[in-house]
Enzyme design. Structure first.
Site, PDB file in Angstrom:
ATOM      1  N   ASP A  65      -2.399 -10.417  -2.628  1.00 24.24           N
ATOM      2  CA  ASP A  65      -3.029  -9.988  -1.372  1.00 24.24           C
ATOM      3  C   ASP A  65      -4.501  -9.666  -1.653  1.00 24.24           C
ATOM      4  OD1 ASP A  65      -2.077  -8.640   1.492  1.00 24.24           O
ATOM      5  OD2 ASP A  65      -3.795  -7.604   0.610  1.00 24.24           O
ATOM      6  N   HIS A  89       0.822  -1.232   0.000  1.00 19.64           N
ATOM      7  CA  HIS A  89       0.000   0.000   0.000  1.00 19.64           C
ATOM      8  C   HIS A  89       0.847   1.268   0.000  1.00 19.64           C
ATOM      9  CE1 HIS A  89      -3.690  -2.203   0.377  1.00 19.64           C
ATOM     10  NE2 HIS A  89      -3.377  -2.718   1.549  1.00 19.64           N
ATOM     11  N   ASP A 143      -4.726 -12.814   2.950  1.00 22.96           N
ATOM     12  CA  ASP A 143      -5.956 -12.314   3.579  1.00 22.96           C
ATOM     13  C   ASP A 143      -7.171 -12.535   2.675  1.00 22.96           C
ATOM     14  OD1 ASP A 143      -4.728 -10.450   1.939  1.00 22.96           O
ATOM     15  OD2 ASP A 143      -4.835  -8.797   3.377  1.00 22.96           O
ATOM     16  N   HIS A 183      -6.173  -7.160  -0.783  1.00 20.60           N
ATOM     17  CA  HIS A 183      -6.378  -5.735  -1.069  1.00 20.60           C
ATOM     18  C   HIS A 183      -5.561  -5.290  -2.282  1.00 20.60           C
ATOM     19  CE1 HIS A 183      -7.098  -6.363   3.281  1.00 20.60           C
ATOM     20  NE2 HIS A 183      -8.156  -5.600   3.027  1.00 20.60           N
TER      21      HIS A 183
HETATM   22 ZN   LIG Z   1      -4.281  -7.102   2.458  1.00 23.04          ZN
END
Ligand SMILES: [Zn+2]
Length: 344
Positions: free
Chosen positions: A197, A161, A286, A199
């Site tokens: 991931d 991120h 995740d 996200h």
């Molecule tokens: Zn994540």
């Protein structure tokens, strides 16, 4: 497969995060590394090596110098101003239309300018952990350069991120992006980053969006309803020299392995046609059914299939740890990706 790991992450702990209406201990916690190491050892992956110090030169190829200074100095400044006992994080953010070059003598101004959410707290051990995660990534990259066919950089904190001058979403420096640049600077003509991931890897996308030398592919919860909300849509395909080198594969809440494997095959086909010299896998698990911050429904045996697709690419592969927060299953999920990859 060598596993690169440092205990230095352990000091990055104790900050709260907001979930629902209350503050709870951060899901991104040191225990994550313990359960991963334990599951890897149980799976026969126990060749753990400490990182070698690399300084900040490689990180500075990706990250803004003032941003690096912020990460190093913000907590000591915070401590001086507020005293011990609280984590430093922003109360306001440098949004559109606001001057974004902060006063580097004001910790609040720096936090506002250089973080994009409240999930990037700094505590006493954060900077040491952040730097060590970069060393873990670069030490792995060095082994790959020396001829290893695969390596696992067990980085904490994660990185995908974080962009050139913004921390957020548990991420501070972009370990995978720094490794990609390291390969480019040492002769790799093309590098691909596959981000699995849950996200979207908004930081990695921003870093390479205009560049013609790094392919970025992300499989993730669609941003219409999932963090980071403002990036990760399918129509973001890169710009300028990077046009066509950004592939987002967003999927709806509740996605199961069948749909997920279709996206994996789409990603694999694109990587094959790009023919990179090096593949970096931003390895987040995740996507697991039951992850406290994820919305997909992958089961533990499903992770074997992800490793098989990656193995089928037959590329030098550098795994870099990102997210995954279901402590009871996290270790086995990571081990399943890596063992099935190795069994190819
Ligand atoms: Zn994540």
């Amino acid at each position: 497969m060598k596993i690169i790991y440092s205990d230095a992450h352990k000091g990055h702990a104790g900050a709260p995060e907001m979930r629902g209406e209350s503050f709870v201990p951060m899901a991104e916690c040191p225990e994550r590394m313990e359960v991963i190491l334990q599951a890897l050892a149980e799976a026969g992956l126990a060749d753990v090596q400490a990182p070698t110090p690399h300084g900040l030169e490689a990180a500075a190829r990706i990250h803004d110098p003032d941003f690096l200074r912020f990460l190093e100095t913000a907590y000591p400044m915070w401590l001086k101003e507020k005293g011990p006992g609280s984590a430093a994080f922003a109360r306001t953010f440098g949004m559109r239309g606001m001057a974004q070059k902060p006063n580097m003598n004001s910790v609040n101004a720096m936090l506002s300018a250089y973080t994009f959410d409240i999930f990037a707290p700094l505590v006493a051990g954060s900077w040491q952990a952040i730097r060590s995660a970069v060393d873990v990534a670069l030490t792995g990259a060095g082994l790959m350069q020396a001829g290893a066919s695969s390596v696992f950089s067990l980085c904490r904190p994660p990185g995908h991120h974080a962009s050139g001058d913004l921390a957020g979403g548990y991420c501070y420096l972009n370990n995978a992006a720094i490794a990609a640049q390291f390969y480019r600077d040492r002769g790799a003509a093309r590098v691909a980053i596959l981000d699995i991931d849950y996200h979207h890897g908004n930081g990695t996308q921003r870093i390479f969006y205009d560049r013609g030398d790094v392919l970025f592919i992300s499989l993730h919860g669609r941003p219409e309803e999932e963090y980071p909300f403002l990036l990760g849509f399918a129509d973001e395909t890169g710009s300028g020299k990077g046009e066509g080198l950004n592939l987002n594969l967003p999927m709806p809440p509740g996605t199961r392995i069948g749909t997920y494997m279709e996206a994996m095959e789409t990603a694999a086909a694109r990587i094959r046609s790009y023919a990179p010299d090096m593949l970096i896998v931003s390895l987040g698990v995740d996507t697991f059914d039951g992850d406290p911050v994820g919305g997909f429904c992958l089961k533990t045996p499903d992770y074997l299939r992800l490793g098989q697709v990656i193995a089928g690419l037959d590329l030098p592969t550098h795994f870099v740890m990102e997210g995954g927060y279901a402590i009871d299953a996290l270790g086995r999920n990571v081990a399943n990706v890596l063992t099935s990859y190795l069994e190819g």
